[in-house]
Every structure is written in C-alpha cells, then in structure tokens.
Design an enzyme around this catalytic site. Structure first.
Site, PDB file in Angstrom:
ATOM      1  N   LYS A   1       0.830  -1.213   0.000  1.00  0.00           N
ATOM      2  CA  LYS A   1       0.000   0.000   0.000  1.00  0.00           C
ATOM      3  C   LYS A   1       0.868   1.269   0.000  1.00  0.00           C
ATOM      4  O   LYS A   1       0.620   2.193  -0.775  1.00  0.00           O
ATOM      5  CB  LYS A   1      -0.962  -0.015   1.202  1.00  0.00           C
ATOM      6  N   THR A   2       1.877   1.281   0.857  1.00  0.00           N
ATOM      7  CA  THR A   2       2.771   2.451   0.892  1.00  0.00           C
ATOM      8  C   THR A   2       3.481   2.598  -0.451  1.00  0.00           C
ATOM      9  O   THR A   2       3.595   3.704  -0.998  1.00  0.00           O
ATOM     10  CB  THR A   2       3.821   2.287   2.016  1.00  0.00           C
TER      11      THR A   2
ATOM     12  N   ASP B   1      -1.711   6.396   6.232  1.00  0.00           N
ATOM     13  CA  ASP B   1      -1.728   4.974   6.566  1.00  0.00           C
ATOM     14  C   ASP B   1      -2.650   4.762   7.772  1.00  0.00           C
ATOM     15  O   ASP B   1      -2.821   5.671   8.583  1.00  0.00           O
ATOM     16  CB  ASP B   1      -0.293   4.534   6.908  1.00  0.00           C
TER      17      ASP B   1
ATOM     18  N   THR C   1      -6.478  -1.788   6.678  1.00  0.00           N
ATOM     19  CA  THR C   1      -6.464  -3.237   6.526  1.00  0.00           C
ATOM     20  C   THR C   1      -7.789  -3.714   5.928  1.00  0.00           C
ATOM     21  O   THR C   1      -7.815  -4.675   5.184  1.00  0.00           O
ATOM     22  CB  THR C   1      -6.217  -3.937   7.873  1.00  0.00           C
TER      23      THR C   1
ATOM     24  N   ARG D   1       6.474  -8.212   1.709  1.00  0.00           N
ATOM     25  CA  ARG D   1       7.379  -7.790   2.797  1.00  0.00           C
ATOM     26  C   ARG D   1       8.048  -9.005   3.429  1.00  0.00           C
ATOM     27  O   ARG D   1       9.241  -8.988   3.721  1.00  0.00           O
ATOM     28  CB  ARG D   1       6.624  -6.990   3.859  1.00  0.00           C
TER      29      ARG D   1
HETATM   30  P1  ADP Z   1       2.188  -1.898   3.119  1.00  0.00           P
HETATM   31  O1  ADP Z   1       2.222  -0.397   3.036  1.00  0.00           O
HETATM   32  O2  ADP Z   1       0.984  -2.481   2.471  1.00  0.00           O
HETATM   33  O3  ADP Z   1       2.407  -2.432   4.514  1.00  0.00           O
HETATM   34  P2  ADP Z   1       4.671  -1.718   1.615  1.00  0.00           P
HETATM   35  O4  ADP Z   1       4.236  -0.895   0.467  1.00  0.00           O
HETATM   36  O5  ADP Z   1       5.457  -1.029   2.680  1.00  0.00           O
HETATM   37  O6  ADP Z   1       3.422  -2.478   2.255  1.00  0.00           O
HETATM   38  O7  ADP Z   1       5.506  -2.944   1.008  1.00  0.00           O
HETATM   39  C1  ADP Z   1       6.341  -3.736   1.810  1.00  0.00           C
HETATM   40  C2  ADP Z   1       7.558  -4.198   1.030  1.00  0.00           C
HETATM   41  O8  ADP Z   1       7.142  -5.100   0.029  1.00  0.00           O
HETATM   42  C3  ADP Z   1       8.315  -3.090   0.321  1.00  0.00           C
HETATM   43  O9  ADP Z   1       9.682  -3.282   0.534  1.00  0.00           O
HETATM   44  C4  ADP Z   1       8.039  -3.276  -1.135  1.00  0.00           C
HETATM   45  O10 ADP Z   1       9.215  -3.086  -1.863  1.00  0.00           O
HETATM   46  C5  ADP Z   1       7.609  -4.706  -1.247  1.00  0.00           C
HETATM   47  N1  ADP Z   1       6.500  -4.808  -2.214  1.00  0.00           N
HETATM   48  C6  ADP Z   1       5.195  -4.633  -1.936  1.00  0.00           C
HETATM   49  N2  ADP Z   1       4.441  -4.814  -3.028  1.00  0.00           N
HETATM   50  C7  ADP Z   1       5.292  -5.103  -4.023  1.00  0.00           C
HETATM   51  C8  ADP Z   1       5.111  -5.412  -5.411  1.00  0.00           C
HETATM   52  N3  ADP Z   1       3.899  -5.448  -5.960  1.00  0.00           N
HETATM   53  N4  ADP Z   1       6.204  -5.651  -6.161  1.00  0.00           N
HETATM   54  C9  ADP Z   1       7.422  -5.635  -5.593  1.00  0.00           C
HETATM   55  N5  ADP Z   1       7.663  -5.366  -4.294  1.00  0.00           N
HETATM   56  C10 ADP Z   1       6.619  -5.103  -3.508  1.00  0.00           C
END
Ligand code: ADP
Length: 374
Positions: free
Chosen positions: A89-90, A134, A183, A242
C-alpha cells in the site's frame, strides 16, 4: 467456553488482526515492518506501475485513473487502498505520486490525534501533492470530520478560540490527492469511504508473483539466486512481499556464512529450517498451536483459553498472532464450540487423524481423558 463463543463470531473477518501487533512485528513471518525492513524497503520499492508486480486488477484500474487525470492536467481522485500489512500500500501511494509527478507527504491515522494536527498538514500541502494516510481507520473523530470537508471541498474550518467566542475561519486548500490505507475498507465510516473516488482491494500474492518479487529484490541486493531457490522462499512468504523480502535477507546471510553465497533450493530450505519457518510459512508459534490442537486435543474442538495455556502463550497472542494465518491457510477453523483442526492440518504435520466419529461427538471425550492422564 462462553468467552470463546463470543470470540468465534465474526472472527474470520478479523483475520488480518490489528496492524502492528507488537508480537507480530518481531516475527520473521510477521507482516508489519520491523526496523530493518524500514531501513531497507526504500531500496526495494518498485518506482512505477510497470515495475509493480502482481495485483493486475488494481494496476489496470489505477493506471486508468492516473492516465485520465494526467490527460486532464488535473489532480487524481482520492484513492483508498485496503489490504493486509506488507502487500504494497505504501509502495503504491509513492507510485501514484511518481506517476503524477507530484510530491508526497506520508503520515498515519494514529499520528493525527487532534484536528489541529491534520489542519497543519493540510494547510501546508502544495497543489497536486499526494497525502498518504496509513491506518486511516485509526484517526480521531474530529480529525476525520475535518477530512470530509477537505476531501470534498478542499477547504477546512480552523477553529480559533474556545467556548462561545470560538469562530471558524475557513481556509482554502490547494487540490490534493488523498491516498488512504487500511487493513479493511469496512473499518471506515461510510461517509469517509464514500469520499474516495477509487477503492482498490489488495489481495495476497500468488507464489509465482512472489517469486518475481524475490528475483527482483535479489538483483537489487546483488545476491545470486536460482529459480528453485526463489520458489522455495516465495512458498514460505505467506502471500506477502514484505515477508518474501525479509526471508530473502535471512537466506542471503545463511548463504554467505554456510554456503558459497548462491541461493539454491537446498540453501533456502536449510536456512529457513534454522529460522523455523516451514514449507508453508508457519513459524514455531503457529506449529506449536497446531501441534497442541492435534496431539493434546485430538483436533478439537477446544476453547481458545485452553489452547493458549497448552502452548504457554497469552490467549491474545494465539488469537491475533498465530490464528489468522492458520485460518487463512485452511489449517484451523474457529467454530462456536471452539477451535478445530482441518484434515489439511493433520496432513501438514504428518500426523494421522484418530479414527473416530466427527469432532465433538462423545467419542472425542475419550481422547481428552487419555491425554489428561498422561
Ligand atoms: P504496506 O504499506 O501495504 O504495509 P509496503 O508498500 O510497505 O506495504 O511494502 C512492503 C515491502 O514489500 C516493500 O519493501 C516493497 O518493496 C515490497 N513490495 C510490496 N508490493 C510489491 C510489489 N507489488 N512488487 C514488488 N515489491 C513489492
């Protein structure tokens, strides 16, 4: 037991649990970011939509939204991203900003306790800026109400003074794009949910998609890995990029110290055995819960509290940290009568289910007595 009954209801919807459960954050297979993740994730984040792996629907829809906004020369509509921690998401919010050529401001619901905190952020936004919020469901009520107006009319009322003499001074905001993350979209009050022009639901990733994530990260970290090695890590990553990235780093360590630096299937399997992450991504706690359920309680049904005592954990830990993934994997079910193991659980632990009538019938009693007496 009565307490358990209460918890069984609707428990499956709670399957993701709260983001950032303390116990969840420390686990190798926890989905929330730990401090090492935070430090390294910036380097591993895809920078544009084309580089973003998986989530084909979300990618296509978002691509349309962003292209159209760019063509109009305007600001993109507000976007709500829902999905479990660690699904990207981030990363997507940063991609939205990059694709729009706009700066991004990152904050979170829990960081905004007063409407004034939000007013300060909103009033400092520049035109077209992306505001990533977030855990938007954890914002305070007054801030939430201020956000309604800001999202709809690009305006906030700043309250000056207290009591009867207080006045509301309207403040114009430049158009901006709010990207909210949660979530579950259902956690948001409908008036807030309705103000998003586009809602994307992020799914857990397929193993083949996670293999691509692992290959990509390995390249960025300059680690040599073969296809079988990537598949081995992907299969243990619980559908979550992650976790895939984190397991890759631990396997890399092992490959450096105990092998020749190259990650093969065997190296990955040996490394993750050291860290007690099994073929399906279960860790020590998950396995302890399942093992107790099968060996001590004949597969259940057993109350949550009893199960927690059997593994020497708090019931909240079992319920919020271990169970969600076990439920998702179809290894454990929460029923009004207690927790039960599925046939897949017996199979996964290599145990044979007792030959007996369906769980919960009088035949079950004998098992409890036998175990209790030993
Ligand atoms: P969230 O905000 O949903 O908790 P993040 O955006 O922080 O998740 O992603 C967590 C990690 O996973 C990051 O290091 C990101 O590089 C990796 N990641 C997430 N989605 C992808 C994707 N579609 N392709 C490659 N890497 C991803």
């Amino acid at each position: 037991m009565a307490h358990d009954d209460h918890h069984a209801e609707g428990a499956v919807e709670e399957a993701y649990g709260p983001t950032g459960t303390a116990a969840g954050a420390e686990r190798l297979v926890g989905a929330s970011a730990d401090s090492e993740d935070t430090a390294i994730e910036a380097a591993l984040r895809p920078k544009d939509l084309a580089e973003f792996i998986g989530q084909p629907k979300v990618r296509e829809q978002l691509d349309l939204v962003l292209r159209a906004a760019r063509a109009r020369g305007g600001t993109a509509d507000h976007v709500l991203l829902s999905g479990a921690p660690g699904l990207g998401k981030t990363t997507l919010s940063m991609i939205i900003a990059a694709e729009m050529g706009a700066p991004i401001r990152i904050t979170s619901g829990p960081a905004i306790q007063h409407a004034g905190d939000l007013a300060a952020i909103l009033s400092s936004l520049t035109e077209g800026e992306v505001l990533f919020l977030d855990e938007i469901h954890r914002m305070s009520r007054p801030a939430e109400e201020m956000l309604y107006m800001a999202m709809e009319d690009f305006r906030v009322d700043v309250i000056v003074g207290k009591g009867p003499g207080a006045t509301a001074i309207p403040l114009e905001l430049p158009p901006f794009t709010l990207v909210g993350a949660t979530t579950r979209a259902g956690l948001l009050p409908p008036p807030l949910r309705d103000r998003f022009g586009f809602t994307a639901h992020m799914e857990f990733y397929e193993p083949t998609e996670l293999e691509r994530v692992v290959h990509r990260s390995a390249r960025l970290l300059a680690v040599e890995i073969d296809a079988a090695g990537a598949a081995e890590i992907a299969g243990r990553s619980r559908g979550t990029p992650r976790i895939a990235n984190r397991l890759l780093r631990r396997v890399r360590d092992y490959a450096q110290v105990r092998a020749d630096g190259v990650i093969t299937r065997e190296v990955a399997a040996r490394a993750l055995a050291v860290y007690e992450v099994d073929e399906r991504g279960l860790d020590r706690l998950d396995r302890a819960v399942l093992t107790a359920l099968l060996k001590l309680f004949g597969g259940g049904p057993v109350g949550l509290s009893t199960l927690a005592v059997a593994v020497g954990e708090e019931r909240e830990t079992v319920e919020e940290v271990a169970e969600p993934f076990l439920v998702r994997e179809g290894l454990l079910a929460r029923t009004p009568r207690g927790r039960i193991a599925t046939p897949a659980a017996w199979e996964h632990l290599g145990l044979t289910p007792p030959r007996q009538p369906a769980p919960g019938t009088p035949g079950q009693q004998g098992l409890f007595e036998r175990d209790g007496g030993s």
